[in-house]
Design an enzyme around this catalytic site. Structure first.
Site, PDB file in Angstrom:
ATOM      1  N   HIS A 123       0.918  -1.073   0.026  1.00  0.00           N
ATOM      2  CA  HIS A 123      -0.003   0.000  -0.013  1.00  0.00           C
ATOM      3  C   HIS A 123       0.795   1.225  -0.119  1.00  0.00           C
ATOM      4  O   HIS A 123       2.142   1.208   0.253  1.00  0.00           O
ATOM      5  CB  HIS A 123      -0.973   0.093   1.220  1.00  0.00           C
ATOM      6  CG  HIS A 123      -0.120   0.338   2.393  1.00  0.00           C
ATOM      7  ND1 HIS A 123      -0.220   1.686   3.079  1.00  0.00           N
ATOM      8  CD2 HIS A 123       0.391  -0.093   3.391  1.00  0.00           C
ATOM      9  CE1 HIS A 123       0.542   1.617   4.188  1.00  0.00           C
ATOM     10  NE2 HIS A 123       0.925   0.431   4.453  1.00  0.00           N
ATOM     11  N   CYS A 124       0.100   2.549  -0.335  1.00  0.00           N
ATOM     12  CA  CYS A 124       0.958   3.635  -0.398  1.00  0.00           C
ATOM     13  C   CYS A 124      -0.293   4.743   0.581  1.00  0.00           C
ATOM     14  O   CYS A 124      -0.732   4.051   1.607  1.00  0.00           O
ATOM     15  CB  CYS A 124       1.264   4.453  -1.590  1.00  0.00           C
ATOM     16  SG  CYS A 124      -0.034   4.430  -2.909  1.00  0.00           S
ATOM     17  N   SER A 125      -0.444   5.914   0.325  1.00  0.00           N
ATOM     18  CA  SER A 125      -1.239   6.706   1.126  1.00  0.00           C
ATOM     19  C   SER A 125      -2.478   6.408   0.606  1.00  0.00           C
ATOM     20  O   SER A 125      -3.691   6.127   1.289  1.00  0.00           O
ATOM     21  CB  SER A 125      -0.585   8.125   1.099  1.00  0.00           C
ATOM     22  OG  SER A 125       0.221   8.517   1.846  1.00  0.00           O
TER      23      SER A 125
END
Length: 255
Positions: A144-146
């Site tokens: 994941h990222c933001s």
């Protein structure tokens, strides 16, 4: 072409862009199907207690964070029982350029540049290559990222390509973020309106969504700098036949 649907077994209210990389079991160009339950993608893991329990129930062996150290410090991932926490810092949207945006057109140019850096910048290539080598160890794993849309969206697009999924399906899956992340995007838009003024919501909007143009910018950079996707995976990301073969094997249902 197969299209994404809402039939996945696990949805998270507090991470609205959490989903299975394989979708409902996308078809490949040669008539196979993808295996679900192997790789998951998400926006940041600001989870309710119920959703934390749901994440813990799928037996993750690793949670892979693509965010910058600043992003991580702002909202650290919760520990997930049994899952190793790993970090690969890929280049996201540079905040210094965000703060100077004055028009939607500027925002679109910024996003095109971000996607080109996925291909051209050493730091991003190191991160994405590292993520794919880690995923090749086997699932289930989550990355994941933001917002779960750009860095995460690029890794997902690469995985689907490696598995043999056609480009229309890859694009459709990529664009699914806009529907899935409506609630979290609305929260960000409300913060922009409150702190920067309602007139700037429209200016920033291209940075809050995904668009076919952005993904095309990355694919075009691949062709320009590496000739084709195979060379990008091998020479740009440093992935050998064993890693690529293992990812393909993990993602595809054996007939």
């Amino acid at each position: 072409m197969t299209t994404p649907d809402d039939g996945e077994r696990l949805r998270l209210a507090s991470a609205d862009n959490f989903r299975d990389v394989a979708g409902p079991g996308y078809a490949t160009r040669d008539g196979a199907r993808l295996r679900t339950g192997v790789f998951y993608r998400s926006n940041d893991l600001r989870l309710t207690d119920d959703d934390h329990g749901r994440i813990g129930s799928i037996g993750l062996r690793a949670v892979i964070d693509l965010r910058s150290p600043t992003e991580v410090d702002l909202h650290p991932d919760p520990a997930v029982p049994g899952a190793e926490a790993l970090h690969f810092d890929a280049i996201g949207i540079p905040m210094e350029r965000m703060s100077s945006l004055r028009s939607r057109e500027d925002a679109v140019v910024l996003m095109d540049d971000v996607y080109r850096t996925f291909v051209t910048e050493d730091r991003s290539r190191t991160a994405f290559g590292g993520v794919l080598r880690q995923l090749a160890i086997g699932g289930p794993q989550l990355f994941h990222c933001s917002a779960g849309k750009d860095r995460t969206g690029w890794v997902s697009a690469l995985l689907l390509h490696i598995a043999g999924v056609d480009d229309p399906t890859i694009e459709s899956d990529y664009l699914l973020t806009n529907a899935r992340s409506a609630a979290s995007r609305a929260r960000v838009e409300a913060e922009i309106a409150q702190h920067l003024g309602p007139d700037l919501v429209g200016v920033y909007e291209p940075t809050l969504v995904v668009a076919s143009e952005y993904l095309d910018s990355a694919w075009t950079a691949v062709a320009t700098h590496f000739g084709d996707r195979t060379s990008y995976l091998r020479d740009g990301l440093g992935l050998d036949d064993d890693v690529l073969g293992r990812l393909r094997e993990l993602l595809r249902v054996t007939p």
